[in-house]
Design a protein around this motif. Structure first.
Motif, PDB file in Angstrom:
ATOM      1  N   LYS A 146      -1.822   5.613  11.729  1.00  0.00           N
ATOM      2  CA  LYS A 146      -1.315   6.840  12.539  1.00  0.00           C
ATOM      3  C   LYS A 146      -2.191   6.608  14.054  1.00  0.00           C
ATOM      4  CE  LYS A 146       0.661  10.855  12.853  1.00  0.00           C
ATOM      5  NZ  LYS A 146       1.804  10.704  14.084  1.00  0.00           N
ATOM      6  N   ASN A 147      -1.286   6.873  14.910  1.00  0.00           N
ATOM      7  CA  ASN A 147      -1.712   6.967  16.427  1.00  0.00           C
ATOM      8  C   ASN A 147      -2.997   5.859  16.751  1.00  0.00           C
ATOM      9  OD1 ASN A 147      -0.571   9.653  16.797  1.00  0.00           O
ATOM     10  ND2 ASN A 147      -2.275  10.604  15.868  1.00  0.00           N
ATOM     11  N   SER A 148      -2.651   4.584  16.403  1.00  0.00           N
ATOM     12  CA  SER A 148      -3.090   3.394  16.550  1.00  0.00           C
ATOM     13  C   SER A 148      -2.695   2.893  18.035  1.00  0.00           C
ATOM     14  CB  SER A 148      -3.272   2.407  15.519  1.00  0.00           C
ATOM     15  OG  SER A 148      -3.912   1.215  15.891  1.00  0.00           O
ATOM     16  N   ASP A 180      -3.673  -0.636  -3.194  1.00  0.00           N
ATOM     17  CA  ASP A 180      -4.310   0.731  -3.493  1.00  0.00           C
ATOM     18  C   ASP A 180      -5.382   0.387  -4.258  1.00  0.00           C
ATOM     19  OD1 ASP A 180      -2.696   2.233  -1.380  1.00  0.00           O
ATOM     20  OD2 ASP A 180      -1.150   1.905  -2.559  1.00  0.00           O
ATOM     21  N   ASN A 209       4.782  11.855  11.453  1.00  0.00           N
ATOM     22  CA  ASN A 209       4.447  11.579   9.871  1.00  0.00           C
ATOM     23  C   ASN A 209       5.711  10.871   9.153  1.00  0.00           C
ATOM     24  OD1 ASN A 209       1.754  11.815  10.268  1.00  0.00           O
ATOM     25  ND2 ASN A 209       1.586  13.686   9.097  1.00  0.00           N
ATOM     26  N   CYS A 236       0.796  -1.039  -0.046  1.00  0.00           N
ATOM     27  CA  CYS A 236      -0.107   0.114  -0.070  1.00  0.00           C
ATOM     28  C   CYS A 236       1.068   1.135  -0.218  1.00  0.00           C
ATOM     29  CB  CYS A 236      -0.967   0.136   1.201  1.00  0.00           C
ATOM     30  SG  CYS A 236      -1.924  -1.503   1.522  1.00  0.00           S
ATOM     31  N   SER A 281       2.228   5.257   1.107  1.00  0.00           N
ATOM     32  CA  SER A 281       2.170   5.744   2.387  1.00  0.00           C
ATOM     33  C   SER A 281       1.033   6.358   2.944  1.00  0.00           C
ATOM     34  CB  SER A 281       3.584   6.824   2.299  1.00  0.00           C
ATOM     35  OG  SER A 281       4.688   6.126   2.071  1.00  0.00           O
ATOM     36  N   LYS A 282       0.322   7.028   1.842  1.00  0.00           N
ATOM     37  CA  LYS A 282      -0.879   7.731   2.587  1.00  0.00           C
ATOM     38  C   LYS A 282      -1.980   6.824   3.023  1.00  0.00           C
ATOM     39  CE  LYS A 282      -3.998  11.220   0.385  1.00  0.00           C
ATOM     40  NZ  LYS A 282      -4.417  11.852  -0.887  1.00  0.00           N
ATOM     41  N   THR A 283      -1.976   5.706   2.185  1.00  0.00           N
ATOM     42  CA  THR A 283      -3.039   4.716   2.748  1.00  0.00           C
ATOM     43  C   THR A 283      -2.709   4.202   4.039  1.00  0.00           C
ATOM     44  OG1 THR A 283      -3.513   4.072   0.465  1.00  0.00           O
ATOM     45  CG2 THR A 283      -4.075   2.399   2.137  1.00  0.00           C
ATOM     46  N   MET A 334      -0.543   5.583   6.319  1.00  0.00           N
ATOM     47  CA  MET A 334      -0.525   6.560   7.497  1.00  0.00           C
ATOM     48  C   MET A 334      -2.116   6.864   7.860  1.00  0.00           C
ATOM     49  SD  MET A 334       2.448   8.144   7.748  1.00  0.00           S
ATOM     50  CE  MET A 334       2.085   9.691   8.004  1.00  0.00           C
ATOM     51  N   LYS A 335      -2.901   6.617   7.198  1.00  0.00           N
ATOM     52  CA  LYS A 335      -4.572   6.743   7.547  1.00  0.00           C
ATOM     53  C   LYS A 335      -4.684   5.765   8.417  1.00  0.00           C
ATOM     54  CE  LYS A 335      -6.795   7.110   3.558  1.00  0.00           C
ATOM     55  NZ  LYS A 335      -7.620   7.548   2.516  1.00  0.00           N
ATOM     56  N   ARG A 336      -4.423   4.414   8.094  1.00  0.00           N
ATOM     57  CA  ARG A 336      -4.815   3.190   8.809  1.00  0.00           C
ATOM     58  C   ARG A 336      -4.080   2.939  10.223  1.00  0.00           C
ATOM     59  NH1 ARG A 336      -4.847  -1.331   4.196  1.00  0.00           N
ATOM     60  NH2 ARG A 336      -6.461  -0.384   2.600  1.00  0.00           N
TER      61      ARG A 336
END
Length: 162
Positions: free
Chosen positions: A107-109, A144, A120, A97, A99-101, A103-105
């Protein structure tokens, strides 16, 4: 299945195993069951070094099984011993995938110790570094702009030709 945390190894692996009638093993779930702790808690209480040692032992044991679908943890394939075992006698699929995809999934998990509280830039660097290693997999599956069904079908088509 291998790839970055959040790429879909567990969900895609589970669907593929069902469709092929094979056993599914999620390395992270096996570790949590054997340790009696969530991975985030293992990192917190015992550290990453301890986790990686356990991850290697369990992965090498699981990789000895025949006819099953295995979802490796995001960092498992970085281990040279595990990597060698995976490449020696298994079909390996890198679920890739951008990076943008990712990161959304991730980030901060709180369930992803290496992503939680990472900047980031740190996450993008981690994704780049790991991608070089993941690229050693036998097959790269671009995820993606694909539905889970499309990803599963790509994998099953490759599997059935082997």
């Amino acid at each position: 299945f291998l790839g970055m945390m959040g790429c879909g190894k567990s969900s895609i692996g589970s669907i593929v195993s069902r469709k092929l009638g094979l056993k599914f093993i999620d390395i992270d779930k096996v570790i949590e069951k054997e340790q009696g702790l969530e991975i985030s808690k293992i990192f917190e209480f015992k550290g990453e070094k301890y986790f990686r040692k356990i991850e290697e032992q369990i992965s090498l044991k699981v990789l000895q099984q025949d006819s099953c679908v295995i979802a490796l943890g995001g960092g498992t394939f970085l281990n040279k011993t595990v990597q060698k075992e995976v490449l020696k006698k298994n079909l390996s699929f890198w679920l890739s995938c951008n990076s943008k995809t990712l990161m959304k999934r991730i980030k901060n998990s709180k369930n992803r110790p290496l992503a939680y509280n990472a900047t980031n830039d740190e996450l993008i660097e981690l994704i780049k570094k790991r991608s070089n290693i993941y690229s050693k997999a036998l097959y790269k599956i671009e995820c993606d702009n694909c539905t889970k069904s499309e990803v599963v079908n790509k994998i099953i088509n490759i599997y059935e030709k082997k």
